[in-house]
Motif scaffolding. Structure first.
Motif, PDB file in Angstrom:
ATOM      1  N   ASN A 191       9.613  -2.873   4.525  1.00  0.00           N
ATOM      2  CA  ASN A 191      10.062  -3.010   5.920  1.00  0.00           C
ATOM      3  C   ASN A 191       8.908  -3.160   6.910  1.00  0.00           C
ATOM      4  O   ASN A 191       9.088  -2.941   8.118  1.00  0.00           O
ATOM      5  N   GLY A 192       7.736  -3.510   6.402  1.00  0.00           N
ATOM      6  CA  GLY A 192       6.585  -3.704   7.276  1.00  0.00           C
ATOM      7  C   GLY A 192       5.870  -2.421   7.641  1.00  0.00           C
ATOM      8  O   GLY A 192       4.932  -2.435   8.446  1.00  0.00           O
ATOM      9  N   ASP A 193       6.318  -1.292   7.073  1.00  0.00           N
ATOM     10  CA  ASP A 193       5.657  -0.010   7.355  1.00  0.00           C
ATOM     11  C   ASP A 193       4.231  -0.035   6.787  1.00  0.00           C
ATOM     12  O   ASP A 193       3.997  -0.536   5.688  1.00  0.00           O
ATOM     13  N   VAL A 194       3.306   0.526   7.536  1.00  0.00           N
ATOM     14  CA  VAL A 194       1.893   0.481   7.164  1.00  0.00           C
ATOM     15  C   VAL A 194       1.509   1.701   6.323  1.00  0.00           C
ATOM     16  O   VAL A 194       1.919   2.827   6.617  1.00  0.00           O
ATOM     17  N   PHE A 195       0.743   1.455   5.275  1.00  0.00           N
ATOM     18  CA  PHE A 195       0.215   2.533   4.438  1.00  0.00           C
ATOM     19  C   PHE A 195      -1.205   2.157   4.040  1.00  0.00           C
ATOM     20  O   PHE A 195      -1.645   1.026   4.249  1.00  0.00           O
ATOM     21  N   GLN A 196      -1.932   3.098   3.470  1.00  0.00           N
ATOM     22  CA  GLN A 196      -3.300   2.839   3.023  1.00  0.00           C
ATOM     23  C   GLN A 196      -3.319   2.590   1.524  1.00  0.00           C
ATOM     24  O   GLN A 196      -2.893   3.441   0.738  1.00  0.00           O
ATOM     25  N   ILE A 197      -3.804   1.419   1.135  1.00  0.00           N
ATOM     26  CA  ILE A 197      -3.911   1.095  -0.280  1.00  0.00           C
ATOM     27  C   ILE A 197      -5.231   1.627  -0.819  1.00  0.00           C
ATOM     28  O   ILE A 197      -6.225   1.728  -0.088  1.00  0.00           O
ATOM     29  N   TYR A 198      -5.239   2.008  -2.104  1.00  0.00           N
ATOM     30  CA  TYR A 198      -6.441   2.520  -2.758  1.00  0.00           C
ATOM     31  C   TYR A 198      -6.935   1.503  -3.786  1.00  0.00           C
ATOM     32  O   TYR A 198      -6.165   1.014  -4.606  1.00  0.00           O
ATOM     33  N   LYS A 199      -8.227   1.214  -3.737  1.00  0.00           N
ATOM     34  CA  LYS A 199      -8.862   0.336  -4.719  1.00  0.00           C
ATOM     35  C   LYS A 199     -10.284   0.849  -4.951  1.00  0.00           C
ATOM     36  O   LYS A 199     -10.854   1.519  -4.087  1.00  0.00           O
ATOM     37  N   PHE A 200     -10.851   0.517  -6.098  1.00  0.00           N
ATOM     38  CA  PHE A 200     -12.264   0.814  -6.282  1.00  0.00           C
ATOM     39  C   PHE A 200     -13.065  -0.145  -5.413  1.00  0.00           C
ATOM     40  O   PHE A 200     -12.773  -1.346  -5.359  1.00  0.00           O
TER      41      PHE A 200
END
Length: 203
Positions: free
Chosen positions: A46-55
């Motif tokens: 729904n377009g909600d923002v979150f923080q993605i984790y990557k190396f």
């Protein structure tokens, strides 16, 4: 059912590759410094923002004015290996366990892209974003944004458990072949700033 699968699959993957992730974390800290984990705001369900984790795969190299250098100058040989093997994506399974992502779905893009999408392209946010998706097994970063988003929408319109299983299998094959890692002439995908198609569909 999908949520249960996401949890079981992600937990199994993290357990299986935990030694590899420990080695990767040590190498990232040694070769690129801190932070080990790269975090960025991405648009999810729904377009909600979150923080993605990557190396982390890029250095913090800057020019004489303190500005970050272009991606192709900051992406080291080590970083290219992380991306080519998709090891950089492994922390994303933590996002799946948190419920922010699914194993399969449209790849989450920068939150700033939201303002550039057409109504049809926004349909990619009708489902949770995924670690892998239909666009990733049909060109990955080697195809243009319009084609990529159309594949994402096709997935939303045809989503099923068996399609997800097919995508997971195809992903394993593509990772082994190391196909579609970068867009032609770019170290990473160029920024999406809208397209003629999206402009027309906004009218």
């Amino acid at each position: 059912m999908i949520r249960i699968f996401d949890i079981v699959f992600s937990f199994a993957v993290l357990l299986l590759v935990s030694p590899l992730m420990i080695i990767a974390a040590i190498l990232v800290r040694t070769r690129l410094g801190s932070p080990i984990i790269f975090k960025q705001d991405r648009a999810g369900l729904n377009g909600d923002v979150f923080q993605i984790y990557k190396f982390r795969s890029m250095s913090d190299a800057r020019d004489a004015h303190g500005n970050l250098l272009p991606d192709d100058q900051r992406l080291t040989t080590f970083g290219r290996i992380l991306r080519a093997t998709s090891v950089d994506e492994l922390p994303g399974f933590l996002n799946v366990l948190k419920g922010e992502m699914s194993v399969v779905g449209p790849r989450p893009q920068h939150a700033g892209f939201l303002k550039h999408y057409s109504k049809r392209q926004m349909m990619r946010h009708f489902v949770k974003p995924g670690i892998t998706g239909w666009a990733q097994v049909n060109g990955r970063n080697s195809i243009d944004w319009d084609s990529r988003f159309e594949l994402d929408v096709w997935y939303v319109e045809n989503k099923s458990f068996w399609l997800d299983m097919k995508i997971i299998f195809m992903t394993m094959v593509i990772v082994l072949k190391r196909e579609g890692i970068s867009a032609a002439g770019h170290a990473t995908m160029p920024e999406f700033r809208g397209s003629q198609l999206s402009v027309q569909q906004k009218d």
